[in-house]
Write a protein that holds these residues in place. Structure first.
Motif, short mmCIF file in Angstrom:
data_model
loop_
_atom_site.label_atom_id
_atom_site.label_comp_id
_atom_site.label_asym_id
_atom_site.label_seq_id
_atom_site.Cartn_x
_atom_site.Cartn_y
_atom_site.Cartn_z
N HIS A 80 2.62 1.65 -13.21
CA HIS A 80 1.83 1.92 -11.91
C HIS A 80 2.44 2.72 -10.78
N SER A 88 -2.02 4.44 -4.45
CA SER A 88 -2.35 3.18 -4.13
C SER A 88 -1.28 2.96 -3.00
N GLU A 89 -1.35 1.94 -2.19
CA GLU A 89 -0.32 1.34 -1.19
C GLU A 89 1.05 0.97 -1.88
N MET A 148 -1.42 8.82 0.44
CA MET A 148 -2.57 8.18 -0.11
C MET A 148 -3.54 9.01 -0.25
N GLN A 200 2.08 2.29 -4.66
CA GLN A 200 2.61 3.60 -5.14
C GLN A 200 3.24 4.44 -3.90
#
Length: 746
Positions: A381, A417-418, A411, A420
């Motif tokens: 991820h 996502s947070e 984002m 990432q």
């Protein structure tokens, strides 16, 4: 003031003392059972052992690390996980380090950690050093891979594992002992490779029985190389029920006529064995041994030499005696009581233990795989987000440079996502080099392949079983070794009887009227001419061998026996029989007998009743003896007459001068009882007992008989005796005048 006291009293809980003590004791019992004394089927450890191993792993004391003072380890265990006594904690640690106590030690010790002779002789923890053994990796290797549940320590400041993720059933491999409240556990150690093969077989054949598993686990395997002599049937019963016993005996060989003991049973002290042999040797209970000594050294840790007195000594018989009377053979109780997966203690058989451990192991492996899969998915991820950022590097740099809060912008702009977005923002500039894309894609491919493999294992029960099987097999190959304790069929050990151990010499046992006894060497002894205590005199003597037992009869019809070689010497005046025997009050000893066990005697009472009895039936080991001749009220026992000629006739004479002669074959042979009537005595049942049977004698064909009355004697020749011939139990005929108050027969 009264109102305040009443207010406080209302807040108190009132309970009957019986209920409170019952609950308090039950709580204590459950604590001792579950959190102190019994092992868990998962890792085979008690809480203190588990905490010691975990604390050592936290200190970095792996098998390849440097040794560290044991006091440091014990301090960490007590301060962080186990707030109990340091001596008990250190003793538990020592036990796991002793190769003669644990089949597969968990702690590698440096210094004095005790010896097989005295396991408690270890040095204080401030002197010894320790680290984990390679085998401990089987218990601790997966502890940080999401395989176990965690619980707060005693003060809630740290966390400790509820169980360790054992890769092999350590419960059976090292065994354990423990005493709880109302229950105990005794599990013997086993061979790692044998148990591993049984686990693999049960994994592949879930329907396997205990008998099937015993093809792989034939019995326990102790740290010592003594022979296990328990029969296969008893071992099967043990593994079927979870309880029983196992016998192990020392191994020996014969070198140039000497017996050399090369291995002792589990937890047996060599010095203790030598003490036991010495005690028998000094008590002259081992006349076939000339010498024994300890030749143990560093090259031969166990070497005890026993020197037989001659080459005619039966070595097997001697060793069988030593096995039966010393610690050269030891019996070990087995009670496979443990805490199962449901958290409850119970006794399990071999199949149940392995089955529950495999269930635990399967769940552990599943959790390990899932933990790794979660890590792989998390990494994939993050790599996905990093790759997006790398492919849009200029835009990412612009947003970071121009925006006060770049994370929500990133984002929203790239659908990150947070996690990432944070990962992109925390990436160092040098990771944005030109070749980084290739590295990211290579790592993604590698992780994707690992993800697919993990998902396949987690989704396929058969594949998971194969993985567990392969891991068990690999661990067995790496950590296993050959069986140490051979299983051998041997005859049961039997002690040599004391009569066999004592030398067989002729002795004469002398009994006085006051009941004093002594034994003189030889048969040419003038027993009546020996010195006696004042007021005492000679009563009887028996000539026999010192290896035989001598029999005594008392006036109440009870018989007793003692080994002849234990009697005091005739050099003195002996000792009272009442010091060794326990006759009824008022009884006195009337006869002493000694001969071959098959010798027969005519045993009779002065009431005129008697029977034939074998000497063997008169032997009685208890101090109180045994009742042999049943007497009527007031009657007493006569001196027994040895039956040397079965064709002889029995002479019975009464105090009133009546004499009867009849075949001794008319009497029955009995081990005990009242017997049959020998001669008719009119007053035999009367309270005054005016007439009694005074004497008995046996006469063969051609023998004469002398009747004694005071100082006079009457000799009856064979022709004269025919007059007194009659049927057993008759009145007989009256002797001539002057012999109607008979004293005895000569």
């Amino acid at each position: 003031m009264l109102e305040t006291l009443t207010h406080h009293a209302e807040g108190l809980e009132r309970r009957p003392l019986k209920d409170f003590t019952e609950k308090a004791y039950l709580d204590y019992s459950m604590y001792v059972i579950l959190d102190r004394a019994l092992p868990h089927v998962g890792d085979g450890l008690k809480p203190v052992q588990r905490r010691i191993l975990y604390a050592m792993s936290e200190l970095g004391l792996s098998a390849s690390a440097k040794f560290k003072k044991s006091a440091r380890t014990v301090g960490d265990v007590l301060g962080k996980f186990h707030p109990h006594g340091d001596s008990a904690c250190y003793e538990a640690m020592v036990l796991m380090a002793q190769p003669f106590s644990y089949r597969y030690p968990l702690v590698d010790g440096q210094g004095n950690w005790g010896s097989p002779d005295d396991p408690k002789s270890f040095a204080a923890m401030r002197y010894t050093e320790s680290r984990l053994t390679p085998y401990a990796e089987l218990l601790l290797g997966e502890v940080d891979q999401g395989t176990v549940d965690w619980q707060p320590n005693f003060d809630g400041t740290l966390e400790e594992p509820r169980l360790l993720p054992a890769r092999l059933p350590n419960l059976l491999l090292n065994g354990t002992t423990g005493i709880a409240v109302g229950m105990a556990t005794d599990i013997l150690p086993h061979n790692l490779r044998e148990v591993a093969r049984a686990c693999v077989h049960l994994l592949e054949h879930p329907e396997a029985t205990v008998e099937d598993l015993m093809r792989f686990v034939p019995g326990p395997d102790f740290p010592t190389t003594g022979e296990i002599v328990t029969t296969s049937d008893d071992l099967l019963k043990l593994y079927l029920t979870g309880g029983g016993s196992v016998r192990q005996r020392a191994r020996y060989e014969v070198e140039r006529g000497d017996i050399v003991i090369t291995a002792l049973p589990y937890q047996v002290s060599g010095s203790r064995v030598l003490e036991q042999i010495a005690a028998q040797f000094n008590a002259k209970k081992l006349p076939m041994i000339e010498d024994f000594r300890d030749e143990s050294d560093h090259e031969y840790p166990t070497r005890f030499v026993i020197v037989p007195r001659s080459n005619r000594v039966d070595v097997e018989r001697l060793m069988s005696h030593l096995f039966a009377t010393t610690d050269l053979e030891r019996s070990y109780r087995v009670n496979m009581n443990l805490i199962g997966l449901n958290g409850r203690p119970r006794v399990m058989n071999l199949r149940e233990i392995l089955s529950e451990w495999l269930t635990c192991r399967t769940e552990t492996v599943r959790r390990r795989l899932q933990h790794r899969l979660d890590k792989v998915l998390e990494r994939l991820h993050l790599l996905d987000g990093l790759l997006i950022a790398f492919l849009n590097l200029d835009e990412v740099i612009r947003i970071v440079r121009t925006e006060d809060e770049p994370r929500p912008i990133l984002m929203a702009r790239f659908a990150l996502s947070e996690a990432q977005a944070d990962y992109v923002l925390n990436t160092r500039l040098r990771q944005l080099a030109r070749l980084e894309e290739m590295k990211i894609r290579a790592e993604q491919a590698e992780l994707a392949q690992e993800r697919d493999g993990l998902q396949r294992l987690l989704g396929n029960e058969q594949a998971l079983k194969h993985l567990i099987r392969d891991e068990i097999t690999a661990d067995a190959e790496q950590y296993g070794d050959a069986r140490r304790s051979p299983l051998v069929a041997r005859a049961a050990a039997a002690a040599i009887d004391e009569t066999e151990l004592s030398p067989s010499e002729p002795v004469t046992v002398v009994l006085s009227e006051k009941g004093w006894i002594r034994a003189a060497k030889g048969h040419e002894v003038d027993a009546a001419g020996l010195s006696y205590r004042s007021g005492d005199r000679f009563l009887g003597a028996a000539r026999l061998r010192s290896s035989q037992s001598v029999v005594f009869l008392d006036s109440t019809g009870r018989s007793y026996s003692l080994p002849a070689h234990t009697l005091p010497s005739a050099r003195g005046q002996g000792e009272p029989l009442t010091g060794r025997l326990d006759p009824p009050p008022g009884a006195r000893f009337v006869a002493v007998l000694g001969d071959a066990l098959e010798t027969r005697y005519v045993l009779a009472s002065d009431a005129g009743y008697g029977f034939i009895v074998r000497l063997e039936d008169l032997l009685a080991k208890p101090k109180a003896g045994k009742a042999v001749l049943t007497l009527s009220q007031g009657a007493e026992v006569l001196l027994p007459v040895p039956l040397t000629d079965p064709a002889a006739r029995l002479v019975a004479v009464t105090s009133a001068g009546y004499l009867l002669l009849f075949p001794v074959s008319d009497l029955p042979e009995m081990p005990r009882g009242k017997g049959n009537k020998l001669i008719g005595i009119p007053s035999a049942k009367a309270a005054n007992r005016e007439e009694t049977l005074i004497a008995l004698a046996l006469v063969s064909a051609g023998d004469s008989l002398t009747v004694l009355a005071g100082k006079r004697g009457l000799t009856l020749k064979p022709a004269d005796l025919e007059v007194y011939q009659g049927e057993r139990g008759r009145r007989g005929r009256l002797l001539p005048r002057g012999f109607q108050r008979v004293d005895g027969l000569g």
